[in-house]
Design a protein around this motif. Structure first.
Motif, PDB file in Angstrom:
ATOM      1  N   LYS A 106       0.818  -1.213   0.000  1.00  0.00           N
ATOM      2  CA  LYS A 106       0.000   0.000   0.000  1.00  0.00           C
ATOM      3  C   LYS A 106       0.853   1.266   0.000  1.00  0.00           C
ATOM      4  N   LEU A 107       2.025   1.199   0.607  1.00  0.00           N
ATOM      5  CA  LEU A 107       2.964   2.317   0.521  1.00  0.00           C
ATOM      6  C   LEU A 107       3.451   2.494  -0.915  1.00  0.00           C
ATOM      7  N   LEU A 108       3.814   1.391  -1.571  1.00  0.00           N
ATOM      8  CA  LEU A 108       4.278   1.456  -2.955  1.00  0.00           C
ATOM      9  C   LEU A 108       3.206   1.999  -3.893  1.00  0.00           C
ATOM     10  N   CYS A 109       1.955   1.704  -3.585  1.00  0.00           N
ATOM     11  CA  CYS A 109       0.846   2.198  -4.406  1.00  0.00           C
ATOM     12  C   CYS A 109       0.505   3.654  -4.102  1.00  0.00           C
ATOM     13  N   GLY A 110       1.066   4.197  -3.048  1.00  0.00           N
ATOM     14  CA  GLY A 110       0.781   5.579  -2.683  1.00  0.00           C
ATOM     15  C   GLY A 110      -0.481   5.742  -1.855  1.00  0.00           C
ATOM     16  N   PHE A 111      -1.038   4.637  -1.391  1.00  0.00           N
ATOM     17  CA  PHE A 111      -2.237   4.725  -0.549  1.00  0.00           C
ATOM     18  C   PHE A 111      -1.891   5.261   0.831  1.00  0.00           C
TER      19      PHE A 111
ATOM     20  N   LEU B 293       8.038   9.721  -4.527  1.00  0.00           N
ATOM     21  CA  LEU B 293       6.612   9.460  -4.767  1.00  0.00           C
ATOM     22  C   LEU B 293       5.741  10.580  -4.194  1.00  0.00           C
ATOM     23  N   ALA B 294       6.201  11.226  -3.127  1.00  0.00           N
ATOM     24  CA  ALA B 294       5.450  12.337  -2.529  1.00  0.00           C
ATOM     25  C   ALA B 294       5.336  13.518  -3.486  1.00  0.00           C
TER      26      ALA B 294
END
Length: 182
Positions: free
Chosen positions: A39-44, A59-60
């Protein structure tokens, strides 16, 4: 990464490089943080500390809608969308929602081509008893969720979090054989 209200991090000191075009598997005990990492990798979720780099870009600094347009995913807590079958799969790539050929191709990649033959209406069949449609087994719903994850052309990242949880042993074996061959 720490969940709000918890002192102890779920993930700490993680360094991971995912090479382009490769299939990798995260293996670990229940509760070890695999789903959280996905979920971190997906940006959730956003990291509590540190950062996630996508080709040297934090990603931010990537607009969430732009990033989500480059990824696909099927999660252990997927939703059963009670729509026409092709729409349930097509929701994986909203700009192409309604493209029956693309939905059929995604279903085939997910091992669900046979689902279009469950009813004379094919991909037009309404899903879910609530709307007068057909009901599916847990494994059939999961194949549609996998099809949603495979709707996009050339995604940068595709994640599967427990992709075979509702599949029988034969379907699970076929799924992993297909992904290993790609």
């Amino acid at each position: 990464f720490s969940y709000p209200g918890r002192d102890k991090p779920v993930l700490a000191d993680i360094s991971l490089e995912i090479p382009a075009g490769k299939v990798i598997a995260l293996v670990g005990e229940n509760g070890s943080g695999k789903s959280t990492l996905v979920k971190l990798l997906c940006g959730f979720y956003r990291p509590s500390k540190g950062r996630i780099l996508i080709d040297d870009t934090d990603l931010a600094d990537i607009a969430p809608a732009d990033w989500r347009g480059r990824i696909g995913g099927a999660f252990q807590d997927f939703t059963n969308f009670e729509t026409a079958m092709h729409e349930s799969v097509g929701l994986g790539d909203l700009p192409r929602l309604g493209d029956r050929d693309r939905a059929a191709a995604a279903m085939a990649r997910a091992g669900g081509a046979d689902l279009a033959k469950l009813n004379a209406q094919g991909l037009e069949v309404m899903l879910g008893k609530k709307w007068g449609g057909i009901d599916l087994s847990g494994g059939q719903w999961q194949k549609l969720a996998l099809g949603r994850a495979l709707m996009r052309d050339d995604p940068l990242l595709v994640v599967f979090d427990e992709p075979a949880a509702a599949l029988d042993a034969s379907a699970e074996h076929d799924l992993f054989e297909r992904f290993a061959a790609e």
